[in-house]
Design an enzyme around this catalytic site. Structure first.
Site, PDB file in Angstrom:
ATOM      1  N   ARG A  70       0.641  -1.185   0.168  1.00  0.00           N
ATOM      2  CA  ARG A  70      -0.018  -0.062   0.007  1.00  0.00           C
ATOM      3  C   ARG A  70       0.944   1.111  -0.157  1.00  0.00           C
ATOM      4  NH1 ARG A  70      -4.402  -2.630  -1.583  1.00  0.00           N
ATOM      5  NH2 ARG A  70      -5.731  -3.720  -0.310  1.00  0.00           N
ATOM      6  N   HIS A 185      -4.757 -10.429 -13.072  1.00  0.00           N
ATOM      7  CA  HIS A 185      -5.926 -10.415 -12.142  1.00  0.00           C
ATOM      8  C   HIS A 185      -7.051 -10.966 -12.990  1.00  0.00           C
ATOM      9  CE1 HIS A 185      -8.783  -9.136  -8.730  1.00  0.00           C
ATOM     10  NE2 HIS A 185      -9.527  -9.360  -9.949  1.00  0.00           N
ATOM     11  N   ASP A 322      -2.044 -12.649  -1.492  1.00  0.00           N
ATOM     12  CA  ASP A 322      -2.984 -11.837  -1.919  1.00  0.00           C
ATOM     13  C   ASP A 322      -3.449 -10.740  -0.441  1.00  0.00           C
ATOM     14  OD1 ASP A 322      -4.240  -9.644  -3.107  1.00  0.00           O
ATOM     15  OD2 ASP A 322      -6.253 -11.110  -3.526  1.00  0.00           O
TER      16      ASP A 322
HETATM   17  O1  DOR Z   1      -9.751  -8.469  -2.878  1.00  0.00           O
HETATM   18  C1  DOR Z   1      -8.568  -7.896  -3.517  1.00  0.00           C
HETATM   19  N1  DOR Z   1      -8.060  -7.014  -3.116  1.00  0.00           N
HETATM   20  N2  DOR Z   1      -8.304  -8.793  -4.731  1.00  0.00           N
HETATM   21  C2  DOR Z   1      -7.316  -7.911  -5.398  1.00  0.00           C
HETATM   22  O2  DOR Z   1      -6.868  -8.415  -6.494  1.00  0.00           O
HETATM   23  C3  DOR Z   1      -6.727  -6.552  -5.120  1.00  0.00           C
HETATM   24  C4  DOR Z   1      -6.881  -6.468  -3.619  1.00  0.00           C
HETATM   25  C5  DOR Z   1      -6.590  -4.928  -3.167  1.00  0.00           C
HETATM   26  O3  DOR Z   1      -5.782  -4.383  -3.745  1.00  0.00           O
HETATM   27  O4  DOR Z   1      -7.232  -4.674  -2.187  1.00  0.00           O
END
Ligand code: DOR
Length: 452
Positions: A70, A185, A322
């Site tokens: 993030r 994705h 993930d």
């Molecule tokens: O649930 C998800 N959240 N799947 C993703 O591929 C991206 C991720 C996110 O960045 O929050």
């Protein structure tokens, strides 16, 4: 002790190193931050500290090919420091960060910013993927050569599907020149729309907008065809459906250059949990709890079955967490409005040990899948080979513990496992020869200057 970190002798554990086919009770010596010796009969070298691992399991540090740290831009959800502290607590000594930050990692400058923060603040090794397209917009390719040279280990617009087949074709061709995988994705936005869960009997009962497994299937089928056409290296992110496993098996049999990952949550939870029922792990949650909202969504029991089989057989190469931390205010809203994602680094090993205890996968095989993510992005990690980085984890496969999301090192407390009892616990994580997590001390040392 020769360097600034004390040398470590990890004594008497069951050492499982799938990369060298080792599974025996012996010792591991780390000197100057590197694996120096794996075997028996060694005395304690001068100045070295001893860690007793009797009755415990000693493995290479886990490698996560897929997490979201993030930073930059979403530090209220997670930072490189907190995300890698969470990784250390989960046994991961190497993580690959996705590019969907703000700004996204689509230029050399942003990539270098991430690398600088990581080398100053990360507790574990951090590698970055760069975006496939500028601004994650799906149109104009990033400067793949420049980004590869600057250290991007692969390319992905993860979080958003690269929808255009023409752009995907060019991305595979271009990335091939630099021996970098393109990771997609896999959810066709035209089929998924703003769906919040898997399409099936549960979504019918709950009345939530839903997306079918075919949304994943059509993208994977297309991408595999394009990987075959171009000879490019393709990685399927967070595979969630039985039909996808079949497609990947077929492509591998034809020699297509493809790897695939699966998440702990897609291996342990079904869409029934959105209705408050929990299988195959028995527990309960209130219906419509947004902690279960994730992309791709949790699927059916048949899908979970196929994913487990695919993981055990090797059709699916590795586990990717993930790890997708979100702030409370993004999850404490109506189901369909909630940000998708699960904070997964700290629960991955505990959740997956369920498969070992159920006899579905052996412990060495699970360790292999938790370390083989290194192969996807050609990283020099995931083994206890002499000379490799001193990245080691000490595990107790029998230790029971209750998941307390509030106590996560991650800023993201969004875990559907909160309150569950797991059997299997990370006790110590050592990265480059330094203890970065020690359950006994219940503290995480944030180590700077690890670099990549
Ligand atoms: O649930 C998800 N959240 N799947 C993703 O591929 C991206 C991720 C996110 O960045 O929050």
């Amino acid at each position: 002790m020769r360097g600034e970190t004390p040398d470590l002798l990890i004594r008497g554990g069951r050492v499982i190193d799938p990369a060298s086919n080792r599974d025996e009770v012996c010792d591991v010596l780390i000197q100057d931050g590197r694996i120096e010796y794996v075997g028996s009969g060694l005395g304690l070298p001068d100045g070295a500290a001893e860690i007793s691992a009797e009755g415990l399991v000693v493995t290479p540090g886990f490698v996560d090919p897929h997490c979201h740290l993030r930073q930059p831009g979403y530090e209220y959800k997670e930072t490189i420091a907190t995300g890698t502290a969470a990784a250390a607590a989960g046994g991961f000594t190497t993580v690959c960060a996705m590019a969907n930050t703000k700004p996204p990692v689509d230029t050399r400058t942003t990539l270098e910013t991430v690398q600088e923060v990581a080398s100053a603040e990360a507790a574990v090794h951090v590698y970055s993927l760069a975006a496939i397209t500028m601004g994650l917009k799906g149109k104009q390719l990033v400067q793949m050569g420049e980004l590869s040279e600057a250290g991007a280990v692969g390319f992905s617009d993860d979080g958003i599907t690269l929808a255009s087949p023409a752009v995907m074709r060019h991305a595979l061709e271009y990335a091939k020149r630099f021996d970098r995988p393109v990771a997609n994705h896999c959810e066709d936005p035209a089929l998924t729309g703003d769906a919040a869960m898997n399409e099936g009997p549960v979504s019918m009962r709950l009345g939530l907008a839903a997306t079918p497994v075919q949304a994943e299937e059509v993208i994977i089928a297309r991408d595999l065809a394009l990987a075959e056409l171009t000879g490019g290296s393709y990685h399927a992110l967070h595979v969630s459906a039985a039909r996808s496993v079949d497609l990947i098996r077929g492509a591998k049999e034809r020699g297509v250059n493809v790897t695939a990952e699966v998440t702990p949550h897609h291996l342990t939870l079904t869409d029934e949990i959105v209705a408050g029922r929990w299988e195959p792990i028995i527990a309960s949650l209130r219906p419509y709890d947004p902690v279960t909202r994730v992309n791709p969504p949790l699927r059916s029991a048949e899908d979970v079955r196929a994913l487990r089989d695919g993981l055990a057989s090797g059709v699916i190469d590795c586990i990717g967490t993930d790890h997708a931390p979100h702030a409370g205010h993004e999850k404490h809203v109506e189901y369909a409005e909630a940000a998708p994602g699960i904070s997964g680094l700290e629960t991955a090993f505990g959740a997956l040990m369920q498969l070992v205890h159920d006899g579905e996968i052996s412990l060495p095989r699970l360790i292999e899948r938790l370390t083989s993510g290194a192969g996807v992005y050609r990283l020099p990690h995931g083994s206890l080979a002499v000379g490799a980085a001193g990245d080691v984890v000490v595990l107790d496969p029998e230790r029971e513990w209750v998941v307390d999301a509030a106590a996560f090192r991650s800023r993201g407390k969004n875990s559907p496992y909160h309150g569950l009892t797991f059997r299997g616990r990370v006790l110590k994580t050592i990265c480059d020869g330094r203890v970065v997590f020690d359950l006994n001390e219940e503290s995480v040392e944030t180590v700077g200057a690890l670099g990549v």
